[in-house]
Design a protein around this motif. Structure first.
Motif, PDB file in Angstrom:
ATOM      1  N   CYS A 183      -4.089  -3.301  -3.875  1.00 55.73           N
ATOM      2  CA  CYS A 183      -5.313  -3.705  -4.563  1.00 55.73           C
ATOM      3  C   CYS A 183      -6.484  -2.795  -4.239  1.00 55.73           C
ATOM      4  O   CYS A 183      -7.554  -2.952  -4.802  1.00 55.73           O
ATOM      5  N   MET A 217       0.999  -9.420 -13.148  1.00 55.27           N
ATOM      6  CA  MET A 217       0.559  -8.205 -13.809  1.00 55.27           C
ATOM      7  C   MET A 217       0.812  -8.247 -15.317  1.00 55.27           C
ATOM      8  O   MET A 217      -0.059  -7.891 -16.120  1.00 55.27           O
ATOM      9  N   ARG A 235      -2.205  -8.287 -18.154  1.00 54.11           N
ATOM     10  CA  ARG A 235      -2.335  -7.250 -19.183  1.00 54.11           C
ATOM     11  C   ARG A 235      -2.273  -7.844 -20.583  1.00 54.11           C
ATOM     12  O   ARG A 235      -2.929  -7.350 -21.508  1.00 54.11           O
ATOM     13  N   THR A 249       0.960   0.436  -4.887  1.00 54.65           N
ATOM     14  CA  THR A 249       0.667  -0.653  -5.813  1.00 54.65           C
ATOM     15  C   THR A 249      -0.376  -1.604  -5.258  1.00 54.65           C
ATOM     16  O   THR A 249      -0.507  -2.728  -5.734  1.00 54.65           O
ATOM     17  N   LEU A 257      -7.795   1.309  -3.628  1.00 51.33           N
ATOM     18  CA  LEU A 257      -7.550   2.740  -3.776  1.00 51.33           C
ATOM     19  C   LEU A 257      -8.535   3.502  -2.910  1.00 51.33           C
ATOM     20  O   LEU A 257      -9.750   3.322  -3.020  1.00 51.33           O
ATOM     21  N   ARG A 314     -11.995   2.148  -4.275  1.00 52.87           N
ATOM     22  CA  ARG A 314     -12.010   1.508  -5.585  1.00 52.87           C
ATOM     23  C   ARG A 314     -11.048   0.324  -5.533  1.00 52.87           C
ATOM     24  O   ARG A 314     -10.045   0.346  -4.815  1.00 52.87           O
ATOM     25  N   LEU A 315     -11.359  -0.692  -6.288  1.00 54.01           N
ATOM     26  CA  LEU A 315     -10.557  -1.908  -6.277  1.00 54.01           C
ATOM     27  C   LEU A 315      -9.709  -1.982  -7.536  1.00 54.01           C
ATOM     28  O   LEU A 315     -10.211  -1.824  -8.651  1.00 54.01           O
ATOM     29  N   ASN A 316      -8.414  -2.202  -7.349  1.00 55.73           N
ATOM     30  CA  ASN A 316      -7.502  -2.403  -8.473  1.00 55.73           C
ATOM     31  C   ASN A 316      -7.499  -3.891  -8.826  1.00 55.73           C
ATOM     32  O   ASN A 316      -6.807  -4.691  -8.201  1.00 55.73           O
ATOM     33  N   GLN A 317      -8.304  -4.234  -9.813  1.00 56.46           N
ATOM     34  CA  GLN A 317      -8.525  -5.638 -10.115  1.00 56.46           C
ATOM     35  C   GLN A 317      -7.259  -6.330 -10.610  1.00 56.46           C
ATOM     36  O   GLN A 317      -7.004  -7.492 -10.279  1.00 56.46           O
ATOM     37  N   ASP A 318      -6.451  -5.626 -11.394  1.00 50.23           N
ATOM     38  CA  ASP A 318      -5.221  -6.238 -11.893  1.00 50.23           C
ATOM     39  C   ASP A 318      -4.289  -6.586 -10.735  1.00 50.23           C
ATOM     40  O   ASP A 318      -3.660  -7.655 -10.721  1.00 50.23           O
ATOM     41  N   ARG A 319      -4.224  -5.698  -9.723  1.00 48.96           N
ATOM     42  CA  ARG A 319      -3.375  -5.972  -8.556  1.00 48.96           C
ATOM     43  C   ARG A 319      -3.942  -7.120  -7.725  1.00 48.96           C
ATOM     44  O   ARG A 319      -3.200  -7.931  -7.165  1.00 48.96           O
ATOM     45  N   HIS A 331       0.824  -1.206   0.000  1.00 47.32           N
ATOM     46  CA  HIS A 331       0.000   0.000   0.000  1.00 47.32           C
ATOM     47  C   HIS A 331       0.857   1.253   0.000  1.00 47.32           C
ATOM     48  O   HIS A 331       0.572   2.217  -0.733  1.00 47.32           O
TER      49      HIS A 331
END
Length: 352
Positions: free
Chosen positions: A28, A231, A235, A26, A30, A45-50, A22
């Motif tokens: 997961c 990651m 992507r 980086t 925000l 908000r959720l960082n789905q890729d992380r 955090h």
């Protein structure tokens, strides 16, 4: 990032990893409690890729390297969501008398969307790897070692290589078409629009396409398995459609898949409409293949799913002869491994 394994992790190590992640920006999750999104009451908000990277950085579920490749989608999702809640409790605890300040206030709808998105991502990744094994066999005549079995009746030839591609939500599928095919589609749309009508090409969750021959270099990526869902792999999976834009005509499309964890009875007809439109446009407007349409669902409860998908395909009725279903196959997708094998076993059934 914290990882939840079958055995409980060392809590101290987990706190350190989550806090460090955090702090590095980086994580997961925000925090948007201060700079809120306009017209929304979202706290996080959720960082789905992380999130996916955290849970599956070292393997693709159901594939090589998975410590238990027979697990269901639900178990993998539970692992990812457990990681998310662990990181939230560590980095965003409730403060004072305001329990809504902490991460426990995450919107249930946001969590539900993540559950559905992760389900789709895990299926698409397993299908990618199954298709890579198929392509290896098409090129070499030798089935590669791994979790998937060689389909009965498979005949090796580079002319039958495939790409299984995840498409973004609301993607303009016509971008995949060659200039000539896109012009044919545009002419069709123009004729309808001048009469006050439209019939848009929809964007299914996943499509299977025959790789053009000679193979453009942009398709090289589909010849190799994804080693993990780190990651970089995430992507690659999410962005592969951009690499093949402008390369396909109607003959290249083999199948489309609508992926849903579950569905309400009032939403059952969305895939039926999508199937009929896709089959009409691919088969009639683009003079293409006899597209097969699949619906993959994790849960059939709460609606007469099997009854709804007995509906006939309108394009097949127009052609006469033997009618076909709009949804060619309804499949209860419980595990990534079995779901990928199910699609693999259908590969030899496409005559062209």
């Amino acid at each position: 990032m914290a990882r939840i394994f079958p055995a409980a992790p060392d809590p101290g190590a987990q706190v350190t990893v989550c806090a460090t992640c955090h702090a590095a920006g980086t994580g997961c999750i925000l925090d948007v409690r201060v700079n809120r999104i306009r017209n929304r009451n979202t706290n996080f908000r959720l960082n789905q890729d992380r999130l996916v990277d955290c849970a599956f950085r070292s393997y693709v579920p159901g594939c090589d390297g998975d410590p238990d490749p027979t697990r269901p989608f639900a178990a993998y999702r539970a692992q990812a969501i457990a990681n998310l809640h662990a990181a939230g409790a560590i980095n965003f605890p409730a403060q004072g008398t305001d329990p809504g300040y902490g991460f426990n206030s995450i919107n249930a709808q946001a969590l539900g969307k993540v559950q559905g998105d992760v389900y789709e991502i895990l299926e698409a990744a397993a299908l990618w790897n199954a298709a890579a094994d198929w392509n290896t066999f098409m090129d070499s005549g030798t089935w590669p070692a791994g979790p998937f079995a060689q389909p009965v009746g498979a005949v090796p030839t580079p002319l039958r290589r495939v790409a299984i591609v995840k498409l973004p939500r609301n993607y303009d599928s016509t971008r995949l078409l060659t200039p000539a095919s896109r012009a044919a589609y545009k002419a069709f749309q123009q004729s309808l629009e001048r009469q006050g009508m439209v019939l848009r090409l929809s964007s299914p969750d996943i499509v299977g396409v025959r790789i053009p021959e000679p193979m453009p270099s942009s398709y090289d990526r589909f010849l190799q398995r994804l080693p993990d869902l780190s990651m970089a792999s995430y992507r690659q999976l999410q962005g592969a459609h951009q690499a093949i834009e402008g390369t396909l005509d109607g003959r290249n499309f083999l199948f489309a898949i609508a992926v849903k964890t579950s569905t309400r009875s009032d939403r059952l007809y969305q895939p039926l409409f999508e199937a009929n439109v896709l089959k009409f446009i691919i088969g009639f407007v683009l003079r293409g293949s006899s597209l097969r349409f699949h619906v993959h669902m994790e849960d059939f409860e709460g609606a007469d799913v099997e009854g709804a998908y007995r509906a006939a395909s309108l394009p097949s009725l127009l052609l006469g002869g033997t009618p076909q279903k709009a949804v060619d196959k309804l499949y209860q997708a419980i595990t990534p491994r079995a779901t990928a094998q199910e699609i693999l076993d259908e590969m030899p059934l496409f005559p062209l």
